[in-house]
Design a protein around this motif. Structure first.
Motif, PDB file in Angstrom:
ATOM      1  N   GLY A   1       0.851  -1.200   0.000  1.00 18.66           N
ATOM      2  CA  GLY A   1       0.000   0.000   0.000  1.00 18.66           C
ATOM      3  C   GLY A   1       0.875   1.233   0.000  1.00 18.66           C
ATOM      4  O   GLY A   1       1.722   1.403   0.881  1.00 18.66           O
ATOM      5  N   LEU A   2       0.691   2.089  -1.023  1.00 19.76           N
ATOM      6  CA  LEU A   2       1.540   3.277  -1.163  1.00 19.76           C
ATOM      7  C   LEU A   2       0.705   4.553  -1.137  1.00 19.76           C
ATOM      8  O   LEU A   2       0.914   5.478  -1.911  1.00 19.76           O
ATOM      9  N   GLY A   3      -0.272   4.572  -0.230  1.00 19.20           N
ATOM     10  CA  GLY A   3      -1.032   5.802   0.004  1.00 19.20           C
ATOM     11  C   GLY A   3      -0.256   6.687   0.965  1.00 19.20           C
ATOM     12  O   GLY A   3       0.985   6.716   0.948  1.00 19.20           O
TER      13      GLY A   3
ATOM     14  N   HIS B   1     -17.765  17.073  -5.851  1.00 18.98           N
ATOM     15  CA  HIS B   1     -17.822  16.279  -4.622  1.00 18.98           C
ATOM     16  C   HIS B   1     -17.005  15.023  -4.832  1.00 18.98           C
ATOM     17  O   HIS B   1     -16.786  14.592  -5.968  1.00 18.98           O
ATOM     18  N   LYS B   2     -16.532  14.459  -3.718  1.00 18.12           N
ATOM     19  CA  LYS B   2     -15.704  13.244  -3.787  1.00 18.12           C
ATOM     20  C   LYS B   2     -16.085  12.341  -2.626  1.00 18.12           C
ATOM     21  O   LYS B   2     -16.287  12.823  -1.507  1.00 18.12           O
ATOM     22  N   VAL B   3     -16.113  11.061  -2.890  1.00 23.16           N
ATOM     23  CA  VAL B   3     -16.315  10.076  -1.824  1.00 23.16           C
ATOM     24  C   VAL B   3     -14.948   9.560  -1.387  1.00 23.16           C
ATOM     25  O   VAL B   3     -14.069   9.318  -2.215  1.00 23.16           O
TER      26      VAL B   3
ATOM     27  N   GLY C   1      -9.162   5.408  -2.291  1.00 26.40           N
ATOM     28  CA  GLY C   1      -8.898   5.089  -0.887  1.00 26.40           C
ATOM     29  C   GLY C   1      -9.225   6.255   0.028  1.00 26.40           C
ATOM     30  O   GLY C   1     -10.352   6.772   0.023  1.00 26.40           O
ATOM     31  N   SER C   2      -8.203   6.690   0.784  1.00 25.21           N
ATOM     32  CA  SER C   2      -8.419   7.705   1.824  1.00 25.21           C
ATOM     33  C   SER C   2      -7.578   8.956   1.618  1.00 25.21           C
ATOM     34  O   SER C   2      -7.578   9.830   2.485  1.00 25.21           O
ATOM     35  N   THR C   3      -6.841   9.046   0.498  1.00 26.95           N
ATOM     36  CA  THR C   3      -5.832  10.104   0.383  1.00 26.95           C
ATOM     37  C   THR C   3      -6.044  10.939  -0.882  1.00 26.95           C
ATOM     38  O   THR C   3      -5.172  10.999  -1.740  1.00 26.95           O
ATOM     39  N   HIS C   4      -7.217  11.532  -0.999  1.00 24.93           N
ATOM     40  CA  HIS C   4      -7.474  12.389  -2.155  1.00 24.93           C
ATOM     41  C   HIS C   4      -8.444  13.497  -1.740  1.00 24.93           C
ATOM     42  O   HIS C   4      -9.018  13.457  -0.652  1.00 24.93           O
ATOM     43  N   GLY C   5      -8.588  14.478  -2.625  1.00 24.30           N
ATOM     44  CA  GLY C   5      -9.497  15.593  -2.327  1.00 24.30           C
ATOM     45  C   GLY C   5      -8.755  16.891  -2.060  1.00 24.30           C
ATOM     46  O   GLY C   5      -9.276  17.778  -1.379  1.00 24.30           O
ATOM     47  N   ASP C   6      -7.536  17.011  -2.551  1.00 25.54           N
ATOM     48  CA  ASP C   6      -6.752  18.267  -2.580  1.00 25.54           C
ATOM     49  C   ASP C   6      -6.114  18.697  -1.269  1.00 25.54           C
ATOM     50  O   ASP C   6      -4.991  19.199  -1.266  1.00 25.54           O
TER      51      ASP C   6
END
Ligand code: FAD
Length: 391
Positions: A16-18, A329-331, A48-53
């Motif tokens: 996992g490379l988040g 919007h982003k999930v 995953g969990s690492t996006h949205g600016d």
């Protein structure tokens, strides 16, 4: 733990490379370890969990004083990476924790989040000031402050760019000799004597130690007794357009901080200054812990009813300058542990496997420092805080 001596094996594989895995791979490579990072996608990605600016970063963490050192160290590492890569990663434009009299929604499970933030600031030696509702109204005309609201404010906090941090750490890790296998899914891992075998849909690898930083996919990799302590929840990020250029300007980073606001509403809200122009909108979000999901099952679409409810309940009453127009919007997925806790521990069945699940909705700000901890668990036997153990 001594490395294995076989040729063809790695000192460490990072699964996992988040946020966490990229940080661990960078820190391992920096320490001269032979490291392989594997991801089923090509981070940074949006699944995953690492996006949205943007992500809020705070050193005074109301979640508990045990977190502050990671955030402070992360700030140093991001500045170091900015110098190395030329990327703009960290903006220290200040932080507000707003709350008020009476029953307020808890934040990250902490009912009196403002008070807890003040205590954490004192423990971490962070300078802060306290603002009453009159001062809040005067300084932040973008907000409809409720009578009796009060706030903690500091200037060391701000926001960090998650996708750019992942990119910067992966690039720098590769430049330092880390190997990276993208679009390759790990299907199993097991410890066998002095090494760990990791099977993917393409190859079989061996390493002295394995770091599992699989984010919301982690519960699917653990047996039921361990997986049960993690709950994956669907979260939605919204960007609402301001009503005018003048209203948008009230959210500029020069005058508007990041904030967590315990509203007189079912959920707390948190948000950011505007990082672009009028048409890019202003980002804000609430948090829900009621419905569990998985990365495979989660609905990644956001319907008009959901947007309308967000606007009517959380935006319109408290942000008079924002219009109902949701430009984006982003999930995104939280991996939640009771008490907003992190789990960073050795796998109970495989001592050469380190499991890193530092999320609970507040992990990013600590990720660069946690990468250092994970690397030093591999190379120097560093021990994590016992509060981060599996329960
Ligand atoms: C909406 C939202 C808002 C947030 N806001 C904040 C904030 O303001 N401040 C803050 O500090 N934190 C915040 N967080 C928390 C923070 O973003 C997370 O804690 C952090 O990004 C988690 O990183 P991770 O590395 O654990 O997971 P991820 O970044 O999701 O990485 C996991 C990686 O593992 C890979 N993987 C999984 N399974 C496999 C497999 N079998 N084979 C190969 N690869 C695999 C995935 O592809 C993925 O790339 C927020 C989170 C969300 C969702």
């Amino acid at each position: 733990m001594p490395p294995t001596s076989d040729l063809g094996t790695y000192d460490a594989i990072v699964l996992g490379l988040g946020a966490m895995g990229a940080a661990a791979a960078y820190q391992l490579a920096k320490r001269g370890a032979k490291v392989l990072g594997i991801d089923q996608y090509a981070p940074p990605h949006e699944l995953g969990s690492t996006h949205g600016d943007t992500r809020i970063t705070r050193i005074a963490c109301g979640e508990g004083p045990e977190y502050s050192a990671f955030a402070a160290r992360s700030h140093e590492i991001w500045r170091e990476l900015e110098a190395k890569t030329g990327l703009d990663l960290l903006t220290q434009n200040g932080f507000l924790a707003i709350s008020g009299a009476g029953q307020r929604s808890a934040n990250h499970g902490v009912a009196r989040f403002l008070d807890a933030t003040v205590a954490a600031a004192k423990a971490a030696g962070v300078s802060y000031d306290l603002l009453d509702s009159a001062a809040l109204r005067q300084r932040y005309p973008a907000l409809t402050i409720v009578d009796g609201d009060a706030a903690y404010h500091d200037t060391v906090s701000g926001f960090v760019r998650p996708e750019r941090c992942v990119e910067a750490q992966l690039k720098t890790a590769a430049a330092l000799g880390a190997e990276v296998a993208l679009n390759e899914k790990v299907v199993s891992f097991a410890q066998d004597g002095s090494s760990v075998t990791v099977k993917t849909d393409k190859e079989t690898y061996r390493a002295s130690q394995l770091i599992v930083a699989a984010g919301a996919w982690l519960p699917g990799m653990l047996k039921a007794g361990l997986a049960g302590q993690f709950m994956v929840t669907r979260q939605v990020l919204y960007w609402f357009r301001a009503r005018s250029e003048a209203a948008h300007a009230l959210f500029s980073p020069a005058r508007f901080p990041v904030y967590i606001w315990q509203l007189p509403a079912p959920q707390s809200i948190y948000g950011f200054p505007a990082t672009g122009g009028l048409e890019d909108g202003v980002k804000l979000a609430t948090e829900q812990y009621d419905v569990a999901t998985t990365p495979e099952q989660v609905s990644r679409t956001v319907g008009p009813d959901e947007v309308r409810e967000m606007y009517e309940t959380y935006v319109k009453p408290f942000f008079p300058g924002l219009s109902p127009v949701c430009v984006r919007h982003k999930v995104c997925l939280y991996t939640w542990v009771d008490g907003a806790r992190f789990v960073i521990d050795r796998h109970p069945d495989f001592q050469r496997v380190i499991v890193a699940s530092p999320c609970s909705g507040h992990g990013f700000k600590h990720s660069a420092g946690i990468g250092e901890l994970l690397a030093e668990m591999v190379t120097a036997g560093r021990k994590p805080d016992p509060r981060f153990a599996f329960s």
